[in-house]
Design a protein around this motif. Sequence first.
Motif, PDB file in Angstrom:
ATOM      1  N   ASP A  31      45.892  37.662  29.074  1.00 46.25           N
ATOM      2  CA  ASP A  31      44.542  38.192  28.825  1.00 46.25           C
ATOM      3  C   ASP A  31      44.362  39.397  29.864  1.00 46.25           C
ATOM      4  OD1 ASP A  31      44.697  36.432  31.007  1.00 46.25           O
ATOM      5  OD2 ASP A  31      42.878  35.440  30.366  1.00 46.25           O
ATOM      6  N   GLY A  32      45.132  39.845  30.403  1.00 43.59           N
ATOM      7  CA  GLY A  32      44.974  41.145  31.155  1.00 43.59           C
ATOM      8  C   GLY A  32      44.286  40.956  32.532  1.00 43.59           C
ATOM      9  N   LEU A  33      44.633  39.898  33.117  1.00 39.90           N
ATOM     10  CA  LEU A  33      44.181  39.610  34.398  1.00 39.90           C
ATOM     11  C   LEU A  33      45.332  39.884  35.448  1.00 39.90           C
ATOM     12  CD1 LEU A  33      41.912  36.641  34.116  1.00 39.90           C
ATOM     13  CD2 LEU A  33      41.127  39.099  34.289  1.00 39.90           C
ATOM     14  N   ARG A  34      45.077  40.727  36.488  1.00 42.77           N
ATOM     15  CA  ARG A  34      46.097  40.807  37.348  1.00 42.77           C
ATOM     16  C   ARG A  34      46.220  39.965  38.223  1.00 42.77           C
ATOM     17  NH1 ARG A  34      45.266  42.984  42.839  1.00 42.77           N
ATOM     18  NH2 ARG A  34      43.328  43.495  42.448  1.00 42.77           N
ATOM     19  N   ILE A  35      47.651  39.485  38.323  1.00 40.66           N
ATOM     20  CA  ILE A  35      48.034  38.263  39.255  1.00 40.66           C
ATOM     21  C   ILE A  35      48.804  38.756  40.403  1.00 40.66           C
ATOM     22  CG2 ILE A  35      49.770  36.530  39.365  1.00 40.66           C
ATOM     23  CD1 ILE A  35      49.635  36.289  36.066  1.00 40.66           C
ATOM     24  N   ALA A  36      49.565  39.740  40.405  1.00 45.19           N
ATOM     25  CA  ALA A  36      49.923  40.589  41.667  1.00 45.19           C
ATOM     26  C   ALA A  36      50.296  41.922  41.512  1.00 45.19           C
ATOM     27  CB  ALA A  36      51.280  39.756  42.157  1.00 45.19           C
TER      28      ALA A  36
END
Length: 135
Positions: A31-36
Amino acid sequence: MIQQRGNFDWMLQDLAKGVPGIQMIVVLSADGLRIARHGGDPDTADRVAAACAGLQSLAGAVASEIPGSDGKMKMVLIEIHGGYFYLMAAGPNAYLAVLSDIITEPGHMSARMSDLVVRIGAHLTSPPRRNGQTV
């Protein structure tokens, strides 16, 4: 935004050190959220992650139109004046994106990204969310 997981640092650094020309690496959820991220600034990484969500969705839609395809996107490569953009499926609901300059050889980059995904694929997953909460 998801906070960067500390255990990704060495994994992403290994890829960055192994391939010349990498400018930024982003691990993101579907869903386009930065994890790292590695390299670049957090705001740029967030914008790249958001753009990747649309790109992976588009690639999946196109893949489903190919006869015999399972409809799943494996990798997208975009050549840009001055560099390359790579997006690879990295596990359930997770993707690995890399921005590089023009000296990066695409075949080498693809192989190194694949190796990274195979070695740490279980860590490159993002659980599904509903209403902002992990399901």
